[in-house]
Design an enzyme around this catalytic site. Structure first.
Site, PDB file in Angstrom:
ATOM      1  CD  GLU A 287      -5.825   9.548   0.883  1.00  0.00           C
ATOM      2  OE1 GLU A 287      -5.037  10.482   0.675  1.00  0.00           O
ATOM      3  OE2 GLU A 287      -6.805   9.312   0.161  1.00  0.00           O
TER       4      GLU A 287
ATOM      5  CG  HIS B 258      -4.580   0.266   2.095  1.00  0.00           C
ATOM      6  ND1 HIS B 258      -4.637  -0.720   1.144  1.00  0.00           N
ATOM      7  CD2 HIS B 258      -4.639   1.448   1.428  1.00  0.00           C
ATOM      8  CE1 HIS B 258      -4.713  -0.155  -0.056  1.00  0.00           C
ATOM      9  NE2 HIS B 258      -4.719   1.152   0.089  1.00  0.00           N
TER      10      HIS B 258
END
Ligand code: ACO
Length: 371
Positions: free
Chosen positions: A312, A257
């Site tokens: 996710e 991320h």
């Protein structure tokens, strides 16, 4: 160019650490793994708000005048779902052959800037109606009409399946929807704010934001996460598969991320929700083993990078457990994030200043060319 300069240019290209706006909507602390939404820690918000309550909170925080209360939002969203259903025949006729996300993009473009209900309400109300109809078309089923007095999450699951969902499923979907309403200056939110700054209006800003969400580096990762779990197939295959993919230069979907350098707190909320929902079934246990393997393989191959699980990964598993088709996970993400986008549009419209940065010219100059 030195390695340092290459890194600096890459960071500049990604606008890393650039503060592009002031917002009261959410804050991401990537070092602490903390997400604050409209003054609430994520876990507290999820425990105390359903989707409509979170939407009302975000719109109030964005300064919407008059400040909306929860019950008005519930009523208006129900009306907006019913109004959106009238557009479904046109939507289905004009999106043959498109994916669910592409269909949603077309569907949101059918919304007018003006209408009886405010544009943000019409957009948020339309998403579940369009997504459910597009998913049902994929399996050859006709669209199911919304029921205005149902909750947003429950109505979506019913429209998707043609029968009511259990209370546990509605709770799990609400946890998902509340968690992803807003997340700092992510790519789609930034896109929405740039468009809003030109005064193009709510609907155009939301359509643009959805286009940014669609990419696999942003909201398009969960489908590939499930493909990865299927491809790995067995526990013996976990490490060989992961090592092979990393060696080929592939990215493991659901990991890494830009802001979180530790585990994404949203992954924990979803892990908890899917465990409650499925009683920790074999799919969830397998996904946990793959997660452990992936973190080990990433540490081994990229010891200098701080790569951890992003939301996710468990989004994929949670939405799968809710029976949401793989083709629809990005669109279901949009079903929630559209609230954050609209709240950012409200904030940006109040700022009132066109977002117009500069670029650094690296081409030839006319006099150099002539020489
Ligand atoms: N798998 C393998 N390697 C990775 C991964 C990954 N998932 N993520 C980053 N890396 C590596 C890169 O290859 C690069 O390595 P290198 O220096 O050896 O070339 C290094 O880590 C840095 O990568 P960047 O691309 O600079 O990191 P960035 O901050 O731009 O990446 C991103 C963030 C795009 C999310 C990235 O981690 C990624 O592609 N993850 C996979 C896709 C994904 O899960 N997307 C969903 C994100 S969550 C959301 O948007 C809601």
């Amino acid at each position: 160019m030195s390695e340092n300069n290459v890194l600096k240019r890459a960071s500049a290209a990604g606008l890393d650490n650039v503060v592009a706006a002031e917002t009261a909507l959410s804050h991401v602390d990537g070092e602490a793994g903390r997400l604050v939404i409209a003054g609430y820690d994520l876990e507290v918000l999820v425990a105390s708000h359903d989707f409509e309550a979170a939407a009302a909170l975000l719109w109030r925080t964005a300064g919407l005048d008059p400040a909306p209360d929860e019950s008005a939002v519930r009523r208006q969203l129900g009306e907006a779902r019913v109004a959106a259903f009238r557009l479904v025949p046109l939507l289905l006729a004009s999106t043959k052959g498109l994916t669910v996300t592409e269909g949603l993009r077309a569907g949101l473009s059918l919304l007018s800037d003006e209408g009886d209900l405010p544009a943000h309400i019409r957009a948020v109300g339309a998403v579940p109606v369009f997504v459910a109809a597009l998913c049902r078309r994929e399996k050859g089923a006709s669209a199911v009409a919304p029921v205005a007095h149902h909750g947003h999450a429950a109505d979506f699951l019913r429209m998707l399946r043609g029968e009511p969902a259990s209370e546990a499923e509605v709770t799990a979907l609400n946890a998902y929807l509340v968690t992803v309403t807003d997340h700092g200056m992510n790519a789609s939110t930034f896109t929405a704010r740039v468009i809003a700054s030109t005064r193009a209006g709510m609907i155009s800003s939301i359509v643009g934001a959805l286009c940014a969400l669609k990419g696999p580096l942003h909201g398009g990762a969960p489908g590939p996460v499930l493909d990865m779990l299927d491809d790995i197939g067995t526990r013996e295959n976990i490490m060989p598969w992961l090592r092979r993919e990393i060696a080929k230069g592939e990215r493991l979907m659901g990991f890494g991320h830009r802001v979180y350098k530790v585990r994404d707190p949203r992954a924990d909320v979803f892990n908890k929700a899917v465990t409650l929902l499925t009683n920790g079934n074999e799919r969830v246990l397998f996904a946990r083993d793959v997660e452990k393997g992936a973190l080990a393989a990433l540490r081994e191959a990229k010891p200098d990078q701080r790569l951890d699980t992003n939301m996710e990964y468990y989004t994929a598993i949670l939405l799968e457990a809710l029976g949401i088709p793989r083709s629809a996970v990005t669109a279901v993400f949009a079903m929630s994030r559209v609230v954050g986008w609209s709240a950012h549009v409200m904030e940006q419209e109040r700022v009132g200043r066109l977002i117009r940065p500069q670029s650094a010219y690296i081409g030839h100059w006319p006099d150099e060319k002539a020489a």
